[in-house]
Motif scaffolding. Structure first.
Motif, PDB file in Angstrom:
ATOM      1  N   LEU A   1      15.304 -19.600 -14.004  1.00  0.00           N
ATOM      2  CA  LEU A   1      15.579 -18.248 -14.458  1.00  0.00           C
ATOM      3  C   LEU A   1      15.561 -18.139 -15.975  1.00  0.00           C
ATOM      4  CD1 LEU A   1      18.380 -16.970 -12.061  1.00  0.00           C
ATOM      5  CD2 LEU A   1      15.934 -16.596 -11.945  1.00  0.00           C
TER       6      LEU A   1
ATOM      7  N   GLU B   1      12.073 -18.251 -17.237  1.00  0.00           N
ATOM      8  CA  GLU B   1      11.456 -16.982 -16.867  1.00  0.00           C
ATOM      9  C   GLU B   1      11.871 -15.888 -17.860  1.00  0.00           C
ATOM     10  OE1 GLU B   1       9.592 -14.732 -13.495  1.00  0.00           O
ATOM     11  OE2 GLU B   1       9.650 -16.828 -14.036  1.00  0.00           O
ATOM     12  N   TRP B   2      13.164 -15.887 -18.138  1.00  0.00           N
ATOM     13  CA  TRP B   2      13.676 -14.857 -19.033  1.00  0.00           C
ATOM     14  C   TRP B   2      13.070 -15.000 -20.420  1.00  0.00           C
ATOM     15  CZ3 TRP B   2      16.615 -15.929 -23.443  1.00  0.00           C
ATOM     16  CH2 TRP B   2      17.065 -14.798 -24.156  1.00  0.00           C
TER      17      TRP B   2
ATOM     18  N   LYS C   1      10.269 -16.385 -21.266  1.00  0.00           N
ATOM     19  CA  LYS C   1       8.857 -15.974 -21.206  1.00  0.00           C
ATOM     20  C   LYS C   1       8.760 -14.463 -21.270  1.00  0.00           C
ATOM     21  CE  LYS C   1       7.052 -19.681 -18.337  1.00  0.00           C
ATOM     22  NZ  LYS C   1       6.582 -19.967 -16.977  1.00  0.00           N
ATOM     23  N   ASP C   2       9.652 -13.845 -20.546  1.00  0.00           N
ATOM     24  CA  ASP C   2       9.633 -12.403 -20.417  1.00  0.00           C
ATOM     25  C   ASP C   2       9.971 -11.732 -21.751  1.00  0.00           C
ATOM     26  OD1 ASP C   2       9.065 -10.439 -18.597  1.00  0.00           O
ATOM     27  OD2 ASP C   2      11.182  -9.992 -18.239  1.00  0.00           O
TER      28      ASP C   2
ATOM     29  N   SER D   1       3.390 -12.699 -18.673  1.00  0.00           N
ATOM     30  CA  SER D   1       4.421 -12.376 -17.716  1.00  0.00           C
ATOM     31  C   SER D   1       5.022 -11.010 -17.988  1.00  0.00           C
ATOM     32  CB  SER D   1       5.497 -13.436 -17.734  1.00  0.00           C
ATOM     33  OG  SER D   1       5.971 -13.573 -19.043  1.00  0.00           O
ATOM     34  N   LYS D   2       4.711 -10.489 -19.127  1.00  0.00           N
ATOM     35  CA  LYS D   2       5.209  -9.162 -19.457  1.00  0.00           C
ATOM     36  C   LYS D   2       4.754  -8.189 -18.375  1.00  0.00           C
ATOM     37  CE  LYS D   2       7.363  -6.750 -22.598  1.00  0.00           C
ATOM     38  NZ  LYS D   2       8.633  -7.176 -23.180  1.00  0.00           N
TER      39      LYS D   2
ATOM     40  N   PHE E   1      21.095 -17.716  -3.043  1.00  0.00           N
ATOM     41  CA  PHE E   1      20.849 -17.989  -4.450  1.00  0.00           C
ATOM     42  C   PHE E   1      22.114 -17.720  -5.258  1.00  0.00           C
ATOM     43  CE2 PHE E   1      19.240 -17.210  -8.674  1.00  0.00           C
ATOM     44  CZ  PHE E   1      18.322 -18.235  -8.804  1.00  0.00           C
TER      45      PHE E   1
ATOM     46  N   THR F   1      20.412  -7.587 -19.674  1.00  0.00           N
ATOM     47  CA  THR F   1      19.395  -8.581 -20.033  1.00  0.00           C
ATOM     48  C   THR F   1      19.040  -9.518 -18.884  1.00  0.00           C
ATOM     49  OG1 THR F   1      21.188  -9.898 -20.948  1.00  0.00           O
ATOM     50  CG2 THR F   1      19.855  -8.648 -22.506  1.00  0.00           C
TER      51      THR F   1
ATOM     52  N   ARG G   1      16.557  -8.011 -14.958  1.00  0.00           N
ATOM     53  CA  ARG G   1      15.127  -8.114 -14.688  1.00  0.00           C
ATOM     54  C   ARG G   1      14.761  -9.490 -14.143  1.00  0.00           C
ATOM     55  NH1 ARG G   1      10.415  -5.626 -15.500  1.00  0.00           N
ATOM     56  NH2 ARG G   1       8.721  -7.079 -15.866  1.00  0.00           N
ATOM     57  N   VAL G   2      15.367 -10.485 -14.693  1.00  0.00           N
ATOM     58  CA  VAL G   2      15.097 -11.853 -14.235  1.00  0.00           C
ATOM     59  C   VAL G   2      15.523 -12.007 -12.778  1.00  0.00           C
ATOM     60  CG1 VAL G   2      15.563 -14.267 -14.653  1.00  0.00           C
ATOM     61  CG2 VAL G   2      15.433 -12.699 -16.569  1.00  0.00           C
ATOM     62  N   TYR G   3      16.690 -11.450 -12.483  1.00  0.00           N
ATOM     63  CA  TYR G   3      17.168 -11.560 -11.104  1.00  0.00           C
ATOM     64  C   TYR G   3      16.312 -10.736 -10.144  1.00  0.00           C
ATOM     65  CZ  TYR G   3      21.313 -14.212 -12.342  1.00  0.00           C
ATOM     66  OH  TYR G   3      22.159 -15.188 -12.759  1.00  0.00           O
TER      67      TYR G   3
ATOM     68  N   ARG H   1      13.189 -10.151 -10.448  1.00  0.00           N
ATOM     69  CA  ARG H   1      11.951 -10.889 -10.226  1.00  0.00           C
ATOM     70  C   ARG H   1      12.185 -12.031  -9.233  1.00  0.00           C
ATOM     71  NH1 ARG H   1       9.249 -12.513 -14.852  1.00  0.00           N
ATOM     72  NH2 ARG H   1       9.358 -10.338 -15.365  1.00  0.00           N
ATOM     73  N   LYS H   2      13.338 -12.686  -9.412  1.00  0.00           N
ATOM     74  CA  LYS H   2      13.667 -13.785  -8.507  1.00  0.00           C
ATOM     75  C   LYS H   2      13.732 -13.291  -7.062  1.00  0.00           C
ATOM     76  CE  LYS H   2      14.749 -17.799  -7.321  1.00  0.00           C
ATOM     77  NZ  LYS H   2      13.841 -18.913  -7.512  1.00  0.00           N
TER      78      LYS H   2
ATOM     79  N   LYS I   1      10.330 -12.601  -5.702  1.00  0.00           N
ATOM     80  CA  LYS I   1       9.658 -13.838  -5.341  1.00  0.00           C
ATOM     81  C   LYS I   1      10.179 -14.377  -4.010  1.00  0.00           C
ATOM     82  CE  LYS I   1       8.330 -16.291  -9.485  1.00  0.00           C
ATOM     83  NZ  LYS I   1       8.955 -17.256 -10.405  1.00  0.00           N
TER      84      LYS I   1
END
Lengths: 90, 691
Positions: free
Chosen positions: A59, A62-63, A65-66, B419-420, B444, B452, B455-457, B459-460, B463
């Motif tokens: 994560l 990923e973050w 990179k984002d 990845s943007k 998970f 912040t 968005r990461v979560y 995406r997770k 996936k």
């Protein structure tokens, strides 16, 4: 274990105090600028994000990179850097 | 001695048979085995002294065990169940007279003719009745009854299958397009003298090509494409030339080329021209099917760039090349340097279509990437809906086909580049609580969800959802499935099945026996090659497996496939979906519960607004072969894991095999079936709504 960069060793060697974000391994000038523009101006802010993501490698990378278009190596370096720092000082 | 004694057989053959006869008389199983397998004695020769063949003798042996064992061996070694003694008796006559049900069954399943008459004009049934063997008589009678309706004439097709509509879904909204919108297309395409079975695909892909742009632009691309670029892509329409169509040999290649064609229509060229922002069409002919490189060379592009200033005269684009000996399909468009009109890098994403995997050549410019991602990232799915009607039985079914889109590879590659613009659809959003809940469901560990980290979560989660389908497990897999040991052994190494020589020989033996059926034998339901085996799969478990397979480890694919099978059966070409008729009738009658396990399962799937996946495999075989294949697959999967009511029936040589061999055959067949499934794509069947 592959050898770590000088930057990595420097960072992990001492508490981070008010170090700028660019002192993190893997974060150079360009990435640093991008991070700062998203509000991550100090290394400890990135550390905060690192901890928010529960030190999860996937994560966090990923973050990163984002947020600043870091590549895999850069994000891995940065992750390792924070990870090792935490082991030492947290 | 003259030849009459030997009935045309050589002295040696005759004496071998005589020795075999002696061995049987002595109840010497090892001797029999030796004579049959090593010496190759013929069990069908009528011996002069007794007027019967060894085959007849064994049936009347006192020990039933010995009889069964030896009969199997004899059948395996070329014993003819219809061999006639001097009195015209066949082994079946004798078995019936003795009331040996097991032997009668064995012989019947080996193609013995139960209507055959001896010299006294008696059938086996007469003998069974005469000697008061009720069980045998009943069996023979039933056998006669089940077969009365089957003649060898090919039944006419009793159904029609028409393209009904096309469904396009981008995850959030679903669009339906009726066929009549495409009729114009249909008529223009029909001029091309295309193979009939490929045309529907053609329509769909063509149609999608013309309509997708507007659809996509309208839905999700507004913010990702810069305004001055929004309408500057050209479309390529690939038209197949008819003569090449005929090149495709065999169904598989046809399929591949078709898919390739499908994909080739998703390509776009981005060429911003200053004064011309209307859509430009360019056509090129694509000649090579299985393998080809299409190069738009510098020269033609230069010409193109010059004319692009005023008007894109795209005829110059028409350039065809054939490369027959290369194994990958790609084409590149060279960038023109130093031309006044800046022709940005063109985007060509051409997934290569081979069964093993997809490669693609990307020449991507960042501004265009979002478009590709949205288009190729799998968010947009097309499904063709066919309407299956059987007027006689008054059944209407809708068949939904999901063409395999192999663009997943493209997505992965692009993801690593940027990845943007990753594949997270705009619509994919949850509030913090739901997001946390969903992720926890996947096991998970979720940290605090903040601005912040959200968005990461997200995406997770996205996936995770793509990888592991949220499992709405139907009751059947609540308990762990345990297959036959032969199948269990392959769960970890599915790839070894295709290399296993044993499986291969087993299947070869099977198809060899039935491919040229002996006309003297009486096979159940005749020898018309119009049968197939089918598997019913649960879409809740497969979750469009053919599309996901690429990303999954082979063991997972194999496991998922096996888990999703809930019925194995045998069908006929004339009415391929007749096995769903009962369920449709129940459905139309508004019943949603039935005591029949199979019907209940089908109704459950329909209730979930999904269609039953019907996988038709091993087409064009005679009924008994289809039955044998069915039986082998059921044996391998084990009956308790299926909704089948009973075990299948083996016929011919496989009947004499050990259970282990039968299971192994089943494993091989299942593996083949999975390969077919992965190549064919998912086809879901559900009843049409009656309004």
């Amino acid at each position: 274990m592959s050898s770590t960069s000088q930057k990595h060793r420097n960072f992990v060697a001492e508490p981070m105090d008010e170090k700028p974000v660019t002192d993190l391994a893997g974060i150079g000038e360009v990435l640093g600028k991008r991070l700062i523009s998203s509000g991550f101006d100090k290394a400890y802010v990135v550390l905060g994000q690192f901890l928010l993501l529960k030190k999860n490698r996937e994560l966090f990378q990923e973050w990163l990179k984002d947020t600043c278009q870091a590549n895999s190596k850069q994000s891995a370096d940065c992750y390792q850097c924070l990870h090792d720092w935490c082991e030492e000082f947290l | 001695m003259n030849l009459n004694v030997y009935q045309g057989h050589s002295c040696k053959e005759y004496s071998l048979t005589a020795s075999l006869y002696d061995c049987i008389e002595d109840n010497n199983y090892r001797g029999v085995k030796h004579m049959l397998i090593e010496k190759g004695a013929d069990p069908n020769i009528i011996l002069q002294d007794t007027g019967i063949a060894p085959f007849h003798l064994i049936i009347g042996n006192e020990s039933e065990d010995f009889t069964l064992k030896t009969t199997k061996l004899i059948l395996q070694c070329g014993g003819n169940p219809n061999v006639k003694s001097e009195d015209g008796l066949t082994p079946l006559h004798i078995a019936s007279a003795w009331g040996r049900l097991k032997i009668v069954e064995l012989l019947i399943h080996f193609g013995a003719n139960y209507e055959i008459r001896d010299n006294n004009y008696q059938t086996p049934l007469n003998y069974a009745v005469e000697h008061q063997h009720a069980d045998v008589a009943k069996f023979l009678y039933d056998e006669g009854k089940t077969n009365i309706n089957f003649d060898n004439a090919d039944e006419p097709k009793a159904y029609c299958l028409n393209l009904e509509k096309i469904l396009i879904s981008n995850g959030t909204s679903e669009a339906e397009y009726e066929v009549n919108q495409m009729e114009k297309f249909a008529s223009s395409m029909s001029k091309l003298d295309l193979l009939p079975q490929t045309t529907p695909h053609e329509y769909v892909s063509n149609w999608f090509n013309t309509n997708s742009k507007t659809l996509l632009c309208g839905n999700q691309l507004d913010d990702s494409i810069k305004p001055n670029q929004s309408s500057t892509f050209n479309r390529f329409e690939c038209s197949k030339s008819p003569q090449l169509k005929q090149n495709s040999n065999g169904g598989v290649i046809e399929l591949i080329s078709l898919q390739y064609e499908c994909s080739s229509k998703f390509r776009n060229v981005n060429c911003p021209s200053e004064n011309n922002s209307t859509k430009n069409f360019c056509k090129f002919k694509e000649s090579s099917r299985e393998s080809g490189i299409l190069t738009l060379s510098n020269t033609s592009l230069n010409a193109y760039s010059i004319s692009a200033e005023k008007f894109c005269d795209l005829n110059l684009f028409n350039r065809t090349r054939e490369h027959k000996d290369t194994s990958s399909d790609y084409f590149t468009c060279n960038e023109i340097s130093g031309s006044t009109n800046i022709l940005e890098k063109n985007v060509f994403d051409i997934p290569e279509f081979s069964i093993s995997g997809a490669n693609c050549v990307n020449n991507v410019d960042p501004g265009r990437m979002s478009f590709n991602l949205n288009e190729d990232g799998g968010n947009v799915s097309i499904a063709e809906v066919y309407k299956y009607t059987d007027e006689k039985e008054d059944i209407v079914l809708l068949e939904k086909r999901f063409p395999i889109n192999q663009k997943i590879e493209v997505e992965n590659e692009l993801l690593s580049q940027s990845s943007k613009l990753s594949s997270l659809p705009a619509s994919f959003d949850y509030d913090a609580n739901t997001l946390r809940h969903e992720l926890t469901q996947y096991g998970f560990p979720v940290g605090p969800i903040t601005k912040t980290t959200k968005r990461v979560y997200l995406r997770k989660l996205y996936k995770l959802q793509k990888q592991v389908a949220p499992k709405i497990l139907p009751s059947i897999s609540d308990q762990l499935r345990v297959y036959s040991s032969e199948l269990e052994g392959t769960l970890l190494t599915p790839n070894c099945i295709k290399d296993s020589p044993e499986c291969k020989t087993l299947e070869e033996t099977l198809s060899k026996e039935f491919s040229n059926p002996d006309p003297s034998r009486k096979w159940r339901e005749g020898v018309n090659k119009s049968s197939f085996s089918y598997l019913l799969l649960d879409p809740r478990l497969t979750n469009n497996l053919p599309n996901r397979a690429e990303q999954m480890p082979p063991t997972e694919v194999w496991k998922t496939f096996l888990e999703s099978i809930f019925y194995v059966g045998k069908g006929k070409r004339a009415r391929p979906y007749s096995h769903l008729y009962d369920a449709v009738k129940l459905w139309n009658a508004g019943m949603i519960n039935d005591s029949n396990k199979k019907l209940q399962h089908i109704l459950d799937i329909w209730k979930a607004d999904l269609g039953v996946i019907c996988l038709h495999v091993f087409q064009n075989v005679i009924p008994v072969e289809a039955y044998t294949r069915e039986a082998a697959m059921i044996a391998a999967l084990k009956l308790e894991n299926l909704r089948n009511n009973k075990l299948g029936q083996f016929y011919g040589t496989p009947l004499t095999w050990s259970a282990q061999q039968q299971n192994k055959l089943g494993v091989a067949l299942l593996y083949k079936a999975m390969m077919i499934f992965l190549n064919e794509g998912e086809r879901q069947l559900k009843p049409s709504d009656i309004n």
